[in-house]
Design an enzyme around this catalytic site. Structure first.
Site, PDB file in Angstrom:
ATOM      1  N   ARG A  11       0.865  -1.180   0.000  1.00 42.44           N
ATOM      2  CA  ARG A  11       0.000   0.000   0.000  1.00 42.44           C
ATOM      3  C   ARG A  11       0.900   1.227   0.000  1.00 42.44           C
ATOM      4  O   ARG A  11       1.822   1.312   0.805  1.00 42.44           O
ATOM      5  CB  ARG A  11      -0.914  -0.004   1.220  1.00 42.44           C
ATOM      6  CG  ARG A  11      -1.876  -1.169   1.185  1.00 42.44           C
ATOM      7  CD  ARG A  11      -2.898  -1.069   2.293  1.00 42.44           C
ATOM      8  NE  ARG A  11      -3.740  -2.232   2.346  1.00 42.44           N
ATOM      9  CZ  ARG A  11      -4.777  -2.457   1.561  1.00 42.44           C
ATOM     10  NH1 ARG A  11      -5.106  -1.594   0.638  1.00 42.44           N
ATOM     11  NH2 ARG A  11      -5.489  -3.554   1.681  1.00 42.44           N
ATOM     12  N   GLU A  56       2.160  -5.677  -6.502  1.00 44.70           N
ATOM     13  CA  GLU A  56       0.913  -4.947  -6.687  1.00 44.70           C
ATOM     14  C   GLU A  56       0.980  -3.715  -5.792  1.00 44.70           C
ATOM     15  O   GLU A  56       1.082  -3.819  -4.574  1.00 44.70           O
ATOM     16  CB  GLU A  56      -0.280  -5.800  -6.283  1.00 44.70           C
ATOM     17  CG  GLU A  56      -1.602  -5.051  -6.304  1.00 44.70           C
ATOM     18  CD  GLU A  56      -2.735  -5.838  -5.680  1.00 44.70           C
ATOM     19  OE1 GLU A  56      -3.539  -5.214  -4.974  1.00 44.70           O
ATOM     20  OE2 GLU A  56      -2.808  -7.062  -5.892  1.00 44.70           O
ATOM     21  N   ASN A  60      -4.611   4.110  -2.419  1.00 41.74           N
ATOM     22  CA  ASN A  60      -5.911   4.569  -1.947  1.00 41.74           C
ATOM     23  C   ASN A  60      -5.879   6.090  -1.903  1.00 41.74           C
ATOM     24  O   ASN A  60      -5.018   6.679  -1.243  1.00 41.74           O
ATOM     25  CB  ASN A  60      -6.212   3.989  -0.565  1.00 41.74           C
ATOM     26  CG  ASN A  60      -6.374   2.492  -0.622  1.00 41.74           C
ATOM     27  OD1 ASN A  60      -7.307   1.989  -1.237  1.00 41.74           O
ATOM     28  ND2 ASN A  60      -5.464   1.763  -0.013  1.00 41.74           N
ATOM     29  N   HIS A  74      11.181  -6.936   4.844  1.00 38.32           N
ATOM     30  CA  HIS A  74      11.688  -6.361   3.601  1.00 38.32           C
ATOM     31  C   HIS A  74      11.316  -7.232   2.399  1.00 38.32           C
ATOM     32  O   HIS A  74      10.889  -8.371   2.564  1.00 38.32           O
ATOM     33  CB  HIS A  74      13.211  -6.209   3.659  1.00 38.32           C
ATOM     34  CG  HIS A  74      13.942  -7.513   3.799  1.00 38.32           C
ATOM     35  ND1 HIS A  74      14.186  -8.096   5.011  1.00 38.32           N
ATOM     36  CD2 HIS A  74      14.466  -8.350   2.868  1.00 38.32           C
ATOM     37  CE1 HIS A  74      14.848  -9.233   4.827  1.00 38.32           C
ATOM     38  NE2 HIS A  74      15.018  -9.411   3.523  1.00 38.32           N
ATOM     39  N   GLU A 121      16.018  -5.360   0.217  1.00 39.59           N
ATOM     40  CA  GLU A 121      17.346  -5.956   0.350  1.00 39.59           C
ATOM     41  C   GLU A 121      17.845  -6.240  -1.059  1.00 39.59           C
ATOM     42  O   GLU A 121      17.197  -6.966  -1.813  1.00 39.59           O
ATOM     43  CB  GLU A 121      17.313  -7.238   1.171  1.00 39.59           C
ATOM     44  CG  GLU A 121      18.680  -7.862   1.320  1.00 39.59           C
ATOM     45  CD  GLU A 121      18.671  -9.149   2.134  1.00 39.59           C
ATOM     46  OE1 GLU A 121      19.761  -9.638   2.457  1.00 39.59           O
ATOM     47  OE2 GLU A 121      17.567  -9.680   2.419  1.00 39.59           O
TER      48      GLU A 121
END
Length: 126
Positions: A11, A56, A60, A74, A121
């Protein structure tokens, strides 16, 4: 039963900064973008060359800042030239750690932080 990892969802708050990070600093490519203005979110799928796993990005529109939390650590990527990628990241505007090796061994990785605080990383490809 066989499971195959196909995507990881992050997100994000600033889609332009995030796309700059993943497509310009790294070589991810936008595979698709779906906009849902009526529901106030966009989905952007990124491909990593040589991998079947997509990132993905969920944007928002009216989201408060996200807390990455302490349970997530990570994402990891490999590169053919670790030292060159480290130099590129250090010259960028993104927070970049030093080259490190496990238990003080030969340097084999470093971390760089994306605009939303997710750590990546970067490892030497084997």
């Amino acid at each position: 039963m066989n499971q195959v990892l196909v995507e990881i969802c992050l997100r994000v708050r600033d889609i332009d900064a995030t796309l700059d990070f993943y497509t310009n600093l790294f070589d991810f490519e936008v595979a698709s973008r779906r906009e849902f203005p009526e529901d106030k979110f966009d989905l952007i799928y990124l491909n990593s060359p040589g991998s079947n796993v997509q990132i993905e990005l969920t944007y928002n529109y009216d989201a408060e800042p996200y807390n990455v939390g302490n349970g997530f650590s990570h994402l990891g990527v490999t590169v053919n030239d670790l030292e060159k990628m480290h130099d590129i990241c250090k010259a960028s505007k993104y927070e970049t750690g030093e080259l490190r090796g496990l238990a003080g061994g030969t340097p084999s990785y470093f971390f760089v932080t994306d605009p939303d605080g997710y750590r990546i990383e970067v490892k030497r490809a084997k």
